[in-house]
Design an enzyme around this catalytic site. Structure first.
Site, PDB file in Angstrom:
ATOM      1  N   HIS A 272     -27.599 -15.304  -9.636  1.00  0.00           N
ATOM      2  CA  HIS A 272     -26.524 -16.048 -10.289  1.00  0.00           C
ATOM      3  C   HIS A 272     -26.083 -17.185  -9.359  1.00  0.00           C
ATOM      4  O   HIS A 272     -26.708 -17.403  -8.304  1.00  0.00           O
ATOM      5  CB  HIS A 272     -25.372 -15.109 -10.633  1.00  0.00           C
ATOM      6  CG  HIS A 272     -24.939 -14.227  -9.491  1.00  0.00           C
ATOM      7  ND1 HIS A 272     -24.405 -14.717  -8.332  1.00  0.00           N
ATOM      8  CD2 HIS A 272     -24.994 -12.870  -9.331  1.00  0.00           C
ATOM      9  CE1 HIS A 272     -24.116 -13.721  -7.521  1.00  0.00           C
ATOM     10  NE2 HIS A 272     -24.475 -12.574  -8.083  1.00  0.00           N
TER      11      HIS A 272
ATOM     12  N   GLY B  53     -23.790 -17.412  -7.305  1.00  0.00           N
ATOM     13  CA  GLY B  53     -23.512 -16.974  -5.931  1.00  0.00           C
ATOM     14  C   GLY B  53     -24.771 -17.056  -5.073  1.00  0.00           C
ATOM     15  O   GLY B  53     -24.753 -17.618  -3.970  1.00  0.00           O
ATOM     16  N   HIS B  54     -25.871 -16.541  -5.593  1.00  0.00           N
ATOM     17  CA  HIS B  54     -27.141 -16.631  -4.873  1.00  0.00           C
ATOM     18  C   HIS B  54     -27.573 -18.085  -4.700  1.00  0.00           C
ATOM     19  O   HIS B  54     -28.103 -18.475  -3.660  1.00  0.00           O
ATOM     20  CB  HIS B  54     -28.247 -15.866  -5.611  1.00  0.00           C
ATOM     21  CG  HIS B  54     -27.973 -14.412  -5.792  1.00  0.00           C
ATOM     22  ND1 HIS B  54     -27.657 -13.866  -7.015  1.00  0.00           N
ATOM     23  CD2 HIS B  54     -27.963 -13.383  -4.907  1.00  0.00           C
ATOM     24  CE1 HIS B  54     -27.482 -12.555  -6.879  1.00  0.00           C
ATOM     25  NE2 HIS B  54     -27.652 -12.236  -5.616  1.00  0.00           N
TER      26      HIS B  54
ATOM     27  N   ASP C  33     -19.865  -9.233  -0.483  1.00  0.00           N
ATOM     28  CA  ASP C  33     -20.184  -8.019   0.256  1.00  0.00           C
ATOM     29  C   ASP C  33     -19.748  -8.213   1.708  1.00  0.00           C
ATOM     30  O   ASP C  33     -20.573  -8.261   2.626  1.00  0.00           O
ATOM     31  CB  ASP C  33     -21.680  -7.727   0.149  1.00  0.00           C
ATOM     32  CG  ASP C  33     -22.108  -7.540  -1.298  1.00  0.00           C
ATOM     33  OD1 ASP C  33     -21.535  -6.663  -1.957  1.00  0.00           O
ATOM     34  OD2 ASP C  33     -22.979  -8.284  -1.775  1.00  0.00           O
TER      35      ASP C  33
ATOM     36  N   GLY D  85     -23.679 -13.428   1.186  1.00  0.00           N
ATOM     37  CA  GLY D  85     -22.440 -13.736   0.481  1.00  0.00           C
ATOM     38  C   GLY D  85     -21.298 -12.849   0.926  1.00  0.00           C
ATOM     39  O   GLY D  85     -21.486 -11.664   1.186  1.00  0.00           O
ATOM     40  N   LEU D  86     -20.106 -13.422   0.992  1.00  0.00           N
ATOM     41  CA  LEU D  86     -18.935 -12.680   1.465  1.00  0.00           C
ATOM     42  C   LEU D  86     -18.340 -11.749   0.416  1.00  0.00           C
ATOM     43  O   LEU D  86     -17.392 -11.038   0.707  1.00  0.00           O
ATOM     44  CB  LEU D  86     -17.868 -13.636   1.995  1.00  0.00           C
ATOM     45  CG  LEU D  86     -18.100 -14.042   3.459  1.00  0.00           C
ATOM     46  CD1 LEU D  86     -17.209 -15.213   3.851  1.00  0.00           C
ATOM     47  CD2 LEU D  86     -17.857 -12.860   4.394  1.00  0.00           C
TER      48      LEU D  86
ATOM     49  N   SER E  39     -24.476  -9.469  -9.965  1.00  0.00           N
ATOM     50  CA  SER E  39     -25.536  -9.117 -10.902  1.00  0.00           C
ATOM     51  C   SER E  39     -25.084  -7.990 -11.814  1.00  0.00           C
ATOM     52  O   SER E  39     -25.554  -7.858 -12.939  1.00  0.00           O
ATOM     53  CB  SER E  39     -26.794  -8.688 -10.136  1.00  0.00           C
ATOM     54  OG  SER E  39     -27.151  -9.692  -9.210  1.00  0.00           O
ATOM     55  N   ARG E  40     -24.150  -7.176 -11.315  1.00  0.00           N
ATOM     56  CA  ARG E  40     -23.697  -6.024 -12.099  1.00  0.00           C
ATOM     57  C   ARG E  40     -22.703  -6.415 -13.211  1.00  0.00           C
ATOM     58  O   ARG E  40     -22.392  -5.579 -14.055  1.00  0.00           O
ATOM     59  CB  ARG E  40     -23.074  -4.969 -11.191  1.00  0.00           C
ATOM     60  CG  ARG E  40     -24.112  -4.257 -10.321  1.00  0.00           C
ATOM     61  CD  ARG E  40     -23.507  -3.076  -9.569  1.00  0.00           C
ATOM     62  NE  ARG E  40     -24.526  -2.282  -8.906  1.00  0.00           N
ATOM     63  CZ  ARG E  40     -24.833  -2.350  -7.603  1.00  0.00           C
ATOM     64  NH1 ARG E  40     -24.194  -3.213  -6.828  1.00  0.00           N
ATOM     65  NH2 ARG E  40     -25.776  -1.585  -7.087  1.00  0.00           N
TER      66      ARG E  40
END
Lengths: 294, 294
Positions: free
Chosen positions: B36, B38-39, B152, B149-150, B188-189
């Protein structure tokens, strides 16, 4: 030969060697110092196979148990540097404990399976300490090959497993045990032995030879327990010897062996205490397949 | 853009790029796919900072618990490749599970401390799986920098700790959370969410903003428990929300905070279930020192 104490300087030296010499093969010989001919043979192998030979000397506190000999582990920097130079090291990396562990490490590399029997059983945490420091040294030096002595056969098995599992791009080169004239396996810890202990310590080597002979006489067709029994009996004849373990396992997977014949490669491994000094030794034997023996 | 499935081919491709282009900076963006924005932002950062951008897509079974969503984790290779190309990836590494784990791994990389609270408490073994696979990817790609990514944030803290402890020669680049228009953190979830769950999932973001505002209104001078209580109350107003955790900790050390003022940098972290879907979000806040606030 350069002597380097800091990680950043070591990395710079290796980078410089690569910049000057182009694509070179870097060999690492990780040791805890108090070097003997066993270590020299590792350096000589590295010298033959690599363009740049890095020797690390670091007594790693992480791989010593709380009641083990970390504090009194023998050290002799001057003698080590002379041996390193004679054996062909290009760089000796001599970090302090705080250089290697700026703060207490929270990260541990653990190898299951092969680290569980033998020294893993009598030295809990030892192989975590070994795997963790070897990972660190690999990341610092980024060698193409690393050289380990087969006296610590379980260590070789653990490191090989780790490198394989973690895709570490380092070739692990196991090197044969180097022995004193009379057969005692070279070890930095041999210096601890009192003269009478030193004499009796020969039972490790003579016991392994006995076991090997026994197996060959039976063409490998025998119970592991019979071999272990003969070996225990032999070692026990030395009054100062206290057996830690006598084992017969597959190699390098280090799984139990009941009847020998079925196994292609086995290790007979012993750990014996003489007073406070714990010695290990082993023999790795290829049992020919039954067809080959006819 | 090259798509590569095998480790040996990936290594060859990187070697070739280095041989052709000389000293290049290699960037790695490790992902589990179903990419997405973010990636995409990670890839764009890597693109700006590196000469060769490697994206890995691997749903790592090791980091999923037995009752988690490994099997049903969303996958869409075609869409991923289109996004990767648009965002500037040079190489997409798409290994199979057996390529990454030729045999079940016996080696585990564990990070203590920072992995214990938050997701570490509710997902035992998760961070061992993350640390182990990231170590493998680092060894395979040997990147100069890796982009995470932050969202996580605990993963970033764990990887940073690991890299530091193990002397891994990779710069860890944390990248800001990317959100949907309405504030929901990209994940992704999110695709698992039913429309009503999706609507209510906004309480994570609005709750974090509320907590942040509360802290700033008090110039950071307050009990962590008061902030947590307000946040729990806010999230609980969404009838479908089941709180896994609401925590306020130091960042990146992830230690408990009682009274906020003393802390320079804190994280407010939440994990909330909507049905079977578990969402996480966080805000990392710099609390100005008391002197700065006068």
């Amino acid at each position: 030969m350069q002597v380097i104490h800091h990680i950043s300087e070591l990395r710079a030296a290796i980078r410089l060697a690569k910049a000057e010499q182009g694509r070179i093969r870097v060999g690492l010989v990780p040791t805890m110092g108090f070097l003997h001919r066993g270590h020299a043979s590792l350096l000589e192998s590295a010298r033959r196979q690599c363009d740049l030979v890095v020797l690390s000397i670091f007594v790693n506190p992480l791989q010593f148990g709380p009641n083990e000999d970390f504090e009194r582990y023998p050290r002799n920097e001057e003698q080590d540097l002379a041996l390193a130079k004679a054996a062909g090291a290009d760089i000796v990396f001599l970090p302090s404990v705080t250089e290697m562990y700026t703060r207490p490490t929270k990260t541990t590399v653990s190898v299951a399976g092969v680290t569980e029997p033998l020294c893993g059983a009598s030295r809990p945490g030892h192989f975590d300490g070994v795997a963790t420091v070897v990972t660190k040294l690999f990341n610092i030096v980024q060698p193409d090959a690393a050289f380990f002595g087969l006296k610590d056969a379980q260590q070789v098995a653990a490191i090989t497993q780790m490198v394989d599992d973690l895709n570490i791009p380092v070739d692990i080169v196991p090197c044969p045990i180097v022995r004193e004239e009379d057969g005692l396996a070279m070890s930095s810890r041999n210096v601890y032995l009192q003269p009478e202990q030193r004499r009796q310590a020969l039972v490790l080597f003579s016991g392994l030879r006995l076991a090997e002979r026994l197996i060959r006489e039976h063409h490998g067709e025998m119970e592991a327990a019979v071999v272990k029994e003969a070996l225990v009996k032999h070692i026990s004849e030395a009054p100062l010897a206290e057996i830690d373990y006598v084992e017969l396992l597959t190699y390098p997977s280090l799984e139990p062996v009941n009847r020998i014949a079925a196994e292609a490669e086995i290790i007979i491994a012993v750990a014996v205490r003489f007073g406070a000094t714990r010695l290990i030794d082993n023999a790795i034997i290829q049992i020919p397949k039954r067809n080959d023996m006819k």
